[in-house]
Each structure stands twice: as structure tokens, then as C-alpha cells.
Enzyme design. Structure first.
Site, PDB file in Angstrom:
ATOM      1  N   HIS A 152       0.830  -1.215   0.000  1.00 39.78           N
ATOM      2  CA  HIS A 152       0.000   0.000   0.000  1.00 39.78           C
ATOM      3  C   HIS A 152       0.861   1.260   0.000  1.00 39.78           C
ATOM      4  O   HIS A 152       0.538   2.264   0.636  1.00 39.78           O
ATOM      5  CB  HIS A 152      -0.954   0.018   1.207  1.00 39.78           C
ATOM      6  CG  HIS A 152      -2.236   0.745   0.943  1.00 39.78           C
ATOM      7  ND1 HIS A 152      -3.352   0.129   0.442  1.00 39.78           N
ATOM      8  CD2 HIS A 152      -2.588   2.050   1.090  1.00 39.78           C
ATOM      9  CE1 HIS A 152      -4.332   0.997   0.314  1.00 39.78           C
ATOM     10  NE2 HIS A 152      -3.876   2.186   0.689  1.00 39.78           N
ATOM     11  N   ARG A 161       1.941   3.005   3.272  1.00 43.51           N
ATOM     12  CA  ARG A 161       1.057   3.962   3.928  1.00 43.51           C
ATOM     13  C   ARG A 161       0.207   3.368   5.051  1.00 43.51           C
ATOM     14  O   ARG A 161      -0.536   4.103   5.707  1.00 43.51           O
ATOM     15  CB  ARG A 161       0.133   4.595   2.878  1.00 43.51           C
ATOM     16  CG  ARG A 161       0.873   5.516   1.939  1.00 43.51           C
ATOM     17  CD  ARG A 161       0.024   5.956   0.760  1.00 43.51           C
ATOM     18  NE  ARG A 161      -1.233   6.571   1.155  1.00 43.51           N
ATOM     19  CZ  ARG A 161      -1.354   7.792   1.659  1.00 43.51           C
ATOM     20  NH1 ARG A 161      -0.265   8.528   1.877  1.00 43.51           N
ATOM     21  NH2 ARG A 161      -2.536   8.286   1.962  1.00 43.51           N
ATOM     22  N   ASP A 188       3.195  -3.260  -7.320  1.00 47.72           N
ATOM     23  CA  ASP A 188       3.403  -1.813  -7.260  1.00 47.72           C
ATOM     24  C   ASP A 188       4.428  -1.493  -6.191  1.00 47.72           C
ATOM     25  O   ASP A 188       4.863  -2.357  -5.431  1.00 47.72           O
ATOM     26  CB  ASP A 188       2.094  -1.052  -7.049  1.00 47.72           C
ATOM     27  CG  ASP A 188       1.555  -1.101  -5.620  1.00 47.72           C
ATOM     28  OD1 ASP A 188       2.224  -1.666  -4.728  1.00 47.72           O
ATOM     29  OD2 ASP A 188       0.452  -0.594  -5.393  1.00 47.72           O
ATOM     30  N   GLY A 189       4.854  -0.222  -6.174  1.00 53.87           N
ATOM     31  CA  GLY A 189       5.833   0.214  -5.194  1.00 53.87           C
ATOM     32  C   GLY A 189       6.931   1.050  -5.796  1.00 53.87           C
ATOM     33  O   GLY A 189       7.846   0.527  -6.424  1.00 53.87           O
ATOM     34  N   ARG A 192       8.855   5.115 -10.525  1.00 55.78           N
ATOM     35  CA  ARG A 192       9.080   6.524 -10.836  1.00 55.78           C
ATOM     36  C   ARG A 192       9.693   6.725 -12.223  1.00 55.78           C
ATOM     37  O   ARG A 192       9.641   7.818 -12.770  1.00 55.78           O
ATOM     38  CB  ARG A 192      10.018   7.148  -9.788  1.00 55.78           C
ATOM     39  CG  ARG A 192       9.530   7.020  -8.353  1.00 55.78           C
ATOM     40  CD  ARG A 192       8.289   7.853  -8.096  1.00 55.78           C
ATOM     41  NE  ARG A 192       7.878   7.748  -6.690  1.00 55.78           N
ATOM     42  CZ  ARG A 192       6.922   6.940  -6.255  1.00 55.78           C
ATOM     43  NH1 ARG A 192       6.273   6.157  -7.120  1.00 55.78           N
ATOM     44  NH2 ARG A 192       6.596   6.893  -4.974  1.00 55.78           N
ATOM     45  N   ARG A 208       1.891   7.595  -7.354  1.00 53.66           N
ATOM     46  CA  ARG A 208       2.154   9.014  -7.113  1.00 53.66           C
ATOM     47  C   ARG A 208       2.416   9.838  -8.371  1.00 53.66           C
ATOM     48  O   ARG A 208       1.940  10.979  -8.475  1.00 53.66           O
ATOM     49  CB  ARG A 208       3.311   9.157  -6.116  1.00 53.66           C
ATOM     50  CG  ARG A 208       2.891   8.826  -4.685  1.00 53.66           C
ATOM     51  CD  ARG A 208       4.073   8.850  -3.731  1.00 53.66           C
ATOM     52  NE  ARG A 208       3.656   8.519  -2.364  1.00 53.66           N
ATOM     53  CZ  ARG A 208       3.505   7.280  -1.905  1.00 53.66           C
ATOM     54  NH1 ARG A 208       3.720   6.256  -2.705  1.00 53.66           N
ATOM     55  NH2 ARG A 208       3.126   7.066  -0.659  1.00 53.66           N
TER      56      ARG A 208
END
Length: 337
Positions: free
Chosen positions: A235, A238, A266-267, A270, A290
Site C-alpha cells: 500500500h 502507507r 506496485d511500489g 518513478r 504518485r
């Protein structure tokens, strides 16, 4: 609009929520939950970033890979690359409120469509967030609905809503079982057992997804329950401080269960090379979080498309520079451990 402009706009509009640091490593935003950061000291968020960055790729330039194939198929859809928008909600209390949840949902559905991929819409304590996400799927096209781990009857009610708008799949983010944001709204969430999962899987004909798995044993439970896809995730760091990251467990999970179930991850994605690393560890695709928020706030639907196209172009270049011909068969040999 380019990625630089998108990020500059987003930084100006997200003051106090996200600093758009040069390295999105979870340091500046540590403890900002609700907000954009990781839980507690932010160590889980930081670990996601650090462990993925510690994994290096080996450059190869003497080969015949001149036009890598990036298309893949997920949830019955042909995608331009194996990157899907992660389910995120709560624009006011998590992102600063420059865009509403309706505007954000519109941005991700339209932006992903223009970039040749799909988006997941999310759920939170404010029921309106889930509803507006479904509205955008119905209005503009394809998407997947991910629901918080509420009581099963509440999840099934939301599954029916997703079916009515033509969602491609449904599921739960099991890693949201202890989220602070749900407690703020007085919305009960909690862990699921095998019988719970079986009931949910059997409640729909749509592919059922479980997000928030970090062990082989829990993937095996999902397989027994008939789950279509698992997403290896904590998550975004978070919900639990000092937990392990996706990149640390993905390879073992794929080796032991990957021929029985669809595995995404995911994780801290970028850059395009981050996607390539996860594919080399065995994932069929990745979720992007993000950076999509920056895209929406920095440039609305165009900004989302710019973020996705940037990642796609970076992935293409990374494939050329590692001699990787196809996203559907990425060799572990490109990794230096």
C-alpha cells in the site's frame, strides 16, 4: 506540455502535501497520512524506494534489439505497455484538493485511455469518491474498481455497482485493512479469510483482484479461492511501518505461484527502468501511483497522459539498452543483484 511543466505545476499546487522531491524517497513526507507520505516514520515507503533503487540493471549494447515490443494483454485488453494506474482516492485530504475526486477520476480514465492503457478507481471512507470513479468509467470507457476490505455484504454491493457501469474487473485492496483514513470516516475495514475470499470471488463473473499481498502463503490462499489477479504491494508504505517491500518478495512469489495466477506489482515506480526491473522479477505488469497524482494536478488529463507516455518512452529506451526484446518475456539476466 512536457513532464517538466507538469511537475512544476504540481509542486506549486501541492504545497504542504507533496514537495515533488528530486528523489521521491519518502523522506520529506514521512508520517503524512492522510497526505502523500508513509505511515509512522515512513520507513516502509523509504524501503520501497531504496530496495528498488538498489536493484540494478546490466547495460548491453551489442545485440539486434532495435524496436522492442511493448504491447501486452491484461484483463482482456491490449495495452500499449504493462503499466496500469493504481487506485487512489481522497484528493482533498491526501493531495491538497486542487482537483476534486470527480476531476481526478476523469483525468485518470481519459489520460490512461489516450496513452493506450487502463486505470483503477479506488474507494475510501467518503462514499462519493467510489461513485464518481464509477461514473467516469461509465462515461468515458474502461476501468477497474478496487474496494476497501469492508464487510463482505458492503463489498458485494459495490461490486454490483461496478458491474452496472461495465468495469473490466473488481477487487479489494486487502492492505487497506487498517488505514487511518477509513477510521476517520467511521468505516469498518479488516482482514479477510479464505471463506471471505471465496464468497467475493463467487459473487461476480468479473476477474477478481486482491491487492496488498507480500507472501507466498497468501498468494496460495488467493489461488485456492479462485482469485484472478494478485497485486504484490504494501500500500505504498502507507498502512504499516517497518514492513518489507514488494521488490524483496516478488521473485520468490512468481517462482512458486506465477503459473497459477496473474501477478502484478506496485511500489515506487518513478521511471521506466523501474517497470523493467519488476518485469524481470516476473510481474506481468505494474501499477503506477504518485506520478499519476502529479500528472492530474499538474496538467489534468493531458498531464496524466504525459506521465504515462514519459514512463513508456523510458521503458522503451531501457529495453534497448539492456537488449530486451519483449515486455512479455523479460530475462532475469538483465538484473545485477
Amino acid at each position: 506540455m512536457d513532464i517538466k511543466e507538469v511537475k512544476e505545476n504540481a509542486k506549486e499546487r501541492m504545497k504542504g502535501f507533496c514537495n515533488l522531491c528530486r528523489e521521491c524517497d519518502g523522506v520529506w513526507c514521512a508520517g503524512k497520512v492522510p497526505g502523500m507520505g508513509g505511515a509512522g516514520t515512513g520507513n516502509s515507503f523509504k524501503r520501497n524506494y531504496e530496495k528498488l533503487k538498489q536493484l540494478k540493471v546490466i547495460m548491453r549494447t551489442l545485440h539486434n534489439v532495435k524496436n522492442p515490443q511493448m504491447e501486452c494483454e491484461l484483463f482482456g485488453e491490449k495495452l500499449s505497455f504493462p503499466g496500469i494506474i493504481a487506485p487512489i482516492t481522497g484528493t482533498k485530504f491526501n493531495m491538497g484538493g486542487y482537483v476534486s475526486d470527480k476531476e481526478y477520476s476523469e483525468d485518470i480514465i481519459l489520460g490512461s485511455k489516450q496513452a493506450g492503457t487502463i486505470a483503477m478507481i479506488g474507494d475510501t471512507g467518503d462514499e462519493n469518491c467510489y461513485k464518481v470513479g464509477l461514473e467516469m468509467i461509465k462515461k468515458y470507457g474502461k476501468g477497474i474498481a478496487i474496494i476497501k476490505p469492508r464487510e463482505n455484504k458492503e463489498i458485494i454491493k459495490r461490486i454490483r455497482m461496478a458491474e452496472e457501469v461495465g468495469a473490466l474487473g473488481v477487487g479489494i485492496d486487502a492492505d487497506g485493512a487498517g488505514l487511518v483514513t477509513m477510521k476517520l470516516f467511521g468505516q469498518p475495514v479488516g482482514p479477510k479469510n479464505l471463506d471471505d475470499l471465496k464468497e467475493l470471488v463467487n459473487s461476480t463473473k468479473l476477474p477478481f483482484i486482491v491487492k496488498g499481498i507480500l507472501t507466498v502463503e497468501e498468494v496460495e490462499l488467493c489461488i485456492e479461492a479462485g482469485v484472478h489477479t494478485v497485486i504484490i504491494s504494501n500500500h505504498g508504505g502507507r498502512c504499516l511501518n517497518d514492513t518489507i517491500s514488494s521488490v524483496e518478495v516478488l521473485e520468490e512469489i512468481v517462482e512458486k505461484t506465477g503459473n497459477k495466477i496473474n501477478i502484478l506489482v506496485d511500489g515506487s515506480v518513478r521511471e521506466g527502468v523501474d517497470i523493467l526491473k519488476y518485469l524481470a522479477l516476473g510481474a506481468k505488469g505494474v501499477l503506477i501511483g504518485r506520478p499519476i497524482i502529479w500528472g492530474s494536478i499538474g496538467g489534468r488529463e493531458e498531464g496524466v497522459k504525459v506521465v504515462l507516455d514519459t514512463l513508456k518512452n523510458q521503458l522503451y529506451q531501457s529495453m534497448i539498452l539492456t537488449g530486451t526484446e519483449n515486455v512479455n518475456s523479460v530475462s532475469k539476466k538483465i538484473l545485477f543483484k
